[in-house]
Write a protein that holds these residues in place. Structure first.
Motif, PDB file in Angstrom:
ATOM      1  N   LEU A   6       3.816   1.510 -23.269  1.00 43.33           N
ATOM      2  CA  LEU A   6       3.531   2.366 -22.171  1.00 43.33           C
ATOM      3  C   LEU A   6       4.588   2.711 -21.302  1.00 43.33           C
ATOM      4  O   LEU A   6       4.480   3.561 -20.404  1.00 43.33           O
ATOM      5  N   GLY A   7       5.754   1.887 -21.236  1.00 46.05           N
ATOM      6  CA  GLY A   7       6.845   2.018 -20.565  1.00 46.05           C
ATOM      7  C   GLY A   7       6.767   1.783 -18.946  1.00 46.05           C
ATOM      8  O   GLY A   7       7.428   2.353 -18.143  1.00 46.05           O
ATOM      9  N   TYR A   8       5.796   0.830 -18.655  1.00 47.30           N
ATOM     10  CA  TYR A   8       5.784   0.313 -17.346  1.00 47.30           C
ATOM     11  C   TYR A   8       6.846  -0.348 -17.064  1.00 47.30           C
ATOM     12  O   TYR A   8       7.594  -1.123 -17.832  1.00 47.30           O
ATOM     13  N   GLY A   9       7.445  -0.515 -15.821  1.00 49.00           N
ATOM     14  CA  GLY A   9       8.412  -1.446 -15.374  1.00 49.00           C
ATOM     15  C   GLY A   9       7.748  -2.764 -15.240  1.00 49.00           C
ATOM     16  O   GLY A   9       6.504  -2.978 -15.121  1.00 49.00           O
ATOM     17  N   SER A  10       8.736  -3.872 -15.017  1.00 46.78           N
ATOM     18  CA  SER A  10       8.081  -5.120 -14.935  1.00 46.78           C
ATOM     19  C   SER A  10       7.143  -5.455 -13.579  1.00 46.78           C
ATOM     20  O   SER A  10       5.934  -5.886 -13.553  1.00 46.78           O
ATOM     21  N   GLU A  11       7.506  -4.669 -12.728  1.00 48.82           N
ATOM     22  CA  GLU A  11       6.804  -4.594 -11.274  1.00 48.82           C
ATOM     23  C   GLU A  11       5.343  -3.917 -11.632  1.00 48.82           C
ATOM     24  O   GLU A  11       4.237  -4.727 -11.064  1.00 48.82           O
ATOM     25  N   ALA A  12       5.333  -3.013 -12.034  1.00 49.90           N
ATOM     26  CA  ALA A  12       4.213  -2.247 -12.061  1.00 49.90           C
ATOM     27  C   ALA A  12       3.136  -2.997 -13.303  1.00 49.90           C
ATOM     28  O   ALA A  12       2.097  -3.056 -13.116  1.00 49.90           O
ATOM     29  N   ALA A  13       3.871  -3.548 -14.330  1.00 50.99           N
ATOM     30  CA  ALA A  13       3.113  -4.237 -15.335  1.00 50.99           C
ATOM     31  C   ALA A  13       2.278  -5.566 -14.641  1.00 50.99           C
ATOM     32  O   ALA A  13       1.355  -5.975 -14.971  1.00 50.99           O
ATOM     33  N   ALA A  14       3.254  -6.139 -13.643  1.00 52.05           N
ATOM     34  CA  ALA A  14       2.671  -7.072 -12.971  1.00 52.05           C
ATOM     35  C   ALA A  14       1.410  -6.992 -12.253  1.00 52.05           C
ATOM     36  O   ALA A  14       0.570  -7.865 -12.288  1.00 52.05           O
ATOM     37  N   GLU A  15       1.465  -5.820 -11.437  1.00 53.55           N
ATOM     38  CA  GLU A  15       0.473  -5.252 -10.685  1.00 53.55           C
ATOM     39  C   GLU A  15      -0.675  -5.353 -11.600  1.00 53.55           C
ATOM     40  O   GLU A  15      -2.027  -5.814 -11.336  1.00 53.55           O
ATOM     41  N   VAL A  16      -0.715  -4.605 -12.802  1.00 53.19           N
ATOM     42  CA  VAL A  16      -1.781  -4.630 -13.747  1.00 53.19           C
ATOM     43  C   VAL A  16      -2.172  -5.790 -14.287  1.00 53.19           C
ATOM     44  O   VAL A  16      -3.424  -6.220 -14.408  1.00 53.19           O
ATOM     45  N   MET A  17      -1.287  -6.750 -14.677  1.00 52.81           N
ATOM     46  CA  MET A  17      -1.735  -8.048 -15.173  1.00 52.81           C
ATOM     47  C   MET A  17      -2.049  -9.047 -14.095  1.00 52.81           C
ATOM     48  O   MET A  17      -2.887 -10.082 -14.347  1.00 52.81           O
ATOM     49  N   GLY A  18      -1.818  -8.799 -12.767  1.00 50.37           N
ATOM     50  CA  GLY A  18      -2.095  -9.607 -11.576  1.00 50.37           C
ATOM     51  C   GLY A  18      -1.131 -11.048 -11.707  1.00 50.37           C
ATOM     52  O   GLY A  18      -1.737 -12.109 -11.477  1.00 50.37           O
ATOM     53  N   VAL A  19       0.063 -11.043 -12.167  1.00 46.08           N
ATOM     54  CA  VAL A  19       1.129 -11.909 -12.347  1.00 46.08           C
ATOM     55  C   VAL A  19       2.476 -11.460 -11.701  1.00 46.08           C
ATOM     56  O   VAL A  19       2.274 -10.309 -11.269  1.00 46.08           O
ATOM     57  N   ALA A  20       3.412 -12.355 -11.543  1.00 49.90           N
ATOM     58  CA  ALA A  20       4.542 -12.127 -11.108  1.00 49.90           C
ATOM     59  C   ALA A  20       5.365 -11.123 -12.017  1.00 49.90           C
ATOM     60  O   ALA A  20       5.134 -11.575 -13.242  1.00 49.90           O
ATOM     61  N   ALA A  21       6.332 -10.402 -11.513  1.00 50.51           N
ATOM     62  CA  ALA A  21       7.181  -9.587 -12.431  1.00 50.51           C
ATOM     63  C   ALA A  21       7.911 -10.484 -13.313  1.00 50.51           C
ATOM     64  O   ALA A  21       8.219 -10.220 -14.322  1.00 50.51           O
ATOM     65  N   SER A  22       8.489 -11.697 -12.733  1.00 47.78           N
ATOM     66  CA  SER A  22       9.186 -12.696 -13.679  1.00 47.78           C
ATOM     67  C   SER A  22       8.462 -12.889 -14.785  1.00 47.78           C
ATOM     68  O   SER A  22       8.975 -13.133 -15.801  1.00 47.78           O
ATOM     69  N   THR A  23       7.114 -13.261 -14.657  1.00 45.64           N
ATOM     70  CA  THR A  23       6.095 -13.815 -15.652  1.00 45.64           C
ATOM     71  C   THR A  23       6.039 -12.719 -16.586  1.00 45.64           C
ATOM     72  O   THR A  23       6.149 -12.968 -17.726  1.00 45.64           O
ATOM     73  N   VAL A  24       6.143 -11.347 -16.278  1.00 42.04           N
ATOM     74  CA  VAL A  24       5.865 -10.214 -17.132  1.00 42.04           C
ATOM     75  C   VAL A  24       7.224 -10.246 -18.245  1.00 42.04           C
ATOM     76  O   VAL A  24       7.168 -10.270 -19.331  1.00 42.04           O
ATOM     77  N   ARG A  25       8.472 -10.261 -17.636  1.00 37.71           N
ATOM     78  CA  ARG A  25       9.386 -10.383 -18.368  1.00 37.71           C
ATOM     79  C   ARG A  25       9.770 -11.559 -19.409  1.00 37.71           C
ATOM     80  O   ARG A  25      10.021 -11.246 -20.123  1.00 37.71           O
ATOM     81  N   ALA A  26       9.224 -12.631 -18.956  1.00 38.61           N
ATOM     82  CA  ALA A  26       9.062 -13.802 -19.558  1.00 38.61           C
ATOM     83  C   ALA A  26       8.274 -13.531 -21.028  1.00 38.61           C
ATOM     84  O   ALA A  26       8.658 -14.131 -21.986  1.00 38.61           O
ATOM     85  N   LEU A  27       6.960 -13.200 -20.516  1.00 38.01           N
ATOM     86  CA  LEU A  27       5.957 -13.024 -21.681  1.00 38.01           C
ATOM     87  C   LEU A  27       6.425 -11.982 -22.667  1.00 38.01           C
ATOM     88  O   LEU A  27       6.258 -12.080 -23.685  1.00 38.01           O
ATOM     89  N   ALA A  28       7.304 -10.869 -22.075  1.00 36.01           N
ATOM     90  CA  ALA A  28       7.502  -9.895 -22.970  1.00 36.01           C
ATOM     91  C   ALA A  28       8.856 -10.428 -24.019  1.00 36.01           C
ATOM     92  O   ALA A  28       8.689 -10.057 -25.140  1.00 36.01           O
ATOM     93  N   THR A  29       9.690 -11.183 -23.376  1.00 38.51           N
ATOM     94  CA  THR A  29      10.765 -11.796 -24.084  1.00 38.51           C
ATOM     95  C   THR A  29      10.097 -12.728 -25.161  1.00 38.51           C
ATOM     96  O   THR A  29      10.411 -12.599 -26.158  1.00 38.51           O
ATOM     97  N   GLN A  30       9.066 -13.443 -24.869  1.00 37.60           N
ATOM     98  CA  GLN A  30       8.609 -14.338 -25.808  1.00 37.60           C
ATOM     99  C   GLN A  30       7.840 -13.481 -27.021  1.00 37.60           C
ATOM    100  O   GLN A  30       7.751 -14.008 -28.146  1.00 37.60           O
ATOM    101  N   GLY A  31       6.991 -12.597 -26.538  1.00 35.47           N
ATOM    102  CA  GLY A  31       6.677 -11.776 -27.283  1.00 35.47           C
ATOM    103  C   GLY A  31       7.329 -11.127 -28.542  1.00 35.47           C
ATOM    104  O   GLY A  31       6.956 -10.986 -29.603  1.00 35.47           O
ATOM    105  N   ARG A  32       8.506 -10.512 -28.008  1.00 35.35           N
ATOM    106  CA  ARG A  32       9.400  -9.808 -28.623  1.00 35.35           C
ATOM    107  C   ARG A  32       9.920 -10.874 -29.641  1.00 35.35           C
ATOM    108  O   ARG A  32      10.148 -10.599 -30.923  1.00 35.35           O
ATOM    109  N   GLU A  33      10.399 -11.960 -29.371  1.00 34.45           N
ATOM    110  CA  GLU A  33      10.831 -13.010 -30.258  1.00 34.45           C
ATOM    111  C   GLU A  33       9.894 -13.313 -31.289  1.00 34.45           C
ATOM    112  O   GLU A  33      10.136 -13.446 -32.545  1.00 34.45           O
ATOM    113  N   SER A  34       8.635 -13.456 -30.948  1.00 40.40           N
ATOM    114  CA  SER A  34       7.606 -13.843 -32.003  1.00 40.40           C
ATOM    115  C   SER A  34       7.340 -12.711 -32.692  1.00 40.40           C
ATOM    116  O   SER A  34       7.341 -12.763 -34.301  1.00 40.40           O
TER     117      SER A  34
END
Length: 172
Positions: A135-163
């Motif tokens: 969807l092209g959201y930045g980590s801050e916007a995705a963090a707002e949608v998910m209700g977590v910190a932007a750093s958590t979104v980046r970490a989750l996305a990195t783990q997801g890409r690796e998987s």
């Protein structure tokens, strides 16, 4: 009795057929210019001209005896040009067809494969990837949608890409 007067006149020897070298010397420059005008390319004109002269030279025993060996040379050159043009045109159509043609079945298979690989991810990694990558959201916007910190979104996305990379690799 006297011989006829025609016998007193010298008889012209039968006309010799032209030599290949004479035709080459007389026509090479004119043929090159004609082919250059047709091809628009010096190198291609030279190649077609060489092909035509080689074809004429290979058949010189028959061509030299023709009424117009020069005409045969030009006809051969034009035929060679048309053949090259048709081959190039077919190759271009094939290349364009391959570039434009898409294998819709392969695309469906690939989408299914990606959807299955995404379904195997934990929900938070899947959400982070969908929001940031698809969807092209930045980590801050995705963090707002998910209700977590932007750093958590980046970490989750990195783990997801690796998987996904491990799942989608051909040998893995």
């Amino acid at each position: 009795m006297q011989a006829p007067a025609a016998a007193d006149q010298p008889v012209d020897p039968p006309e010799e057929p032209p030599r290949f070298e004479a035709i080459f010397d007389a026509e090479a420059e004119r043929l090159f210019r004609a082919l250059y005008l047709m091809t628009g390319n010096r190198h291609e004109a030279e190649e077609v001209m060489q092909d035509a002269f080689i074809a004429v030279w290979e058949r010189w025993d028959r061509v030299g005896a023709m009424a117009s060996p020069t005409g045969y040379l030009y006809r051969t050159a034009m035929n060679r040009f048309r053949s090259r043009y048709r081959r190039a045109s077919r190759a271009a159509r094939r290349a364009v067809g391959l570039a434009e043609g898409r294998d819709e079945f392969a695309l469906v298979d690939e989408r299914d494969r990606v959807a299955r690989a995404l379904a195997e991810l934990p929900p938070r990694q899947r959400a982070a990837l969908v929001l940031t990558e698809l969807l092209g959201y930045g980590s801050e916007a995705a963090a707002e949608v998910m209700g977590v910190a932007a750093s958590t979104v980046r970490a989750l996305a990195t783990q997801g890409r690796e998987s996904l990379r491990k799942t989608m690799e051909p040998d893995g």
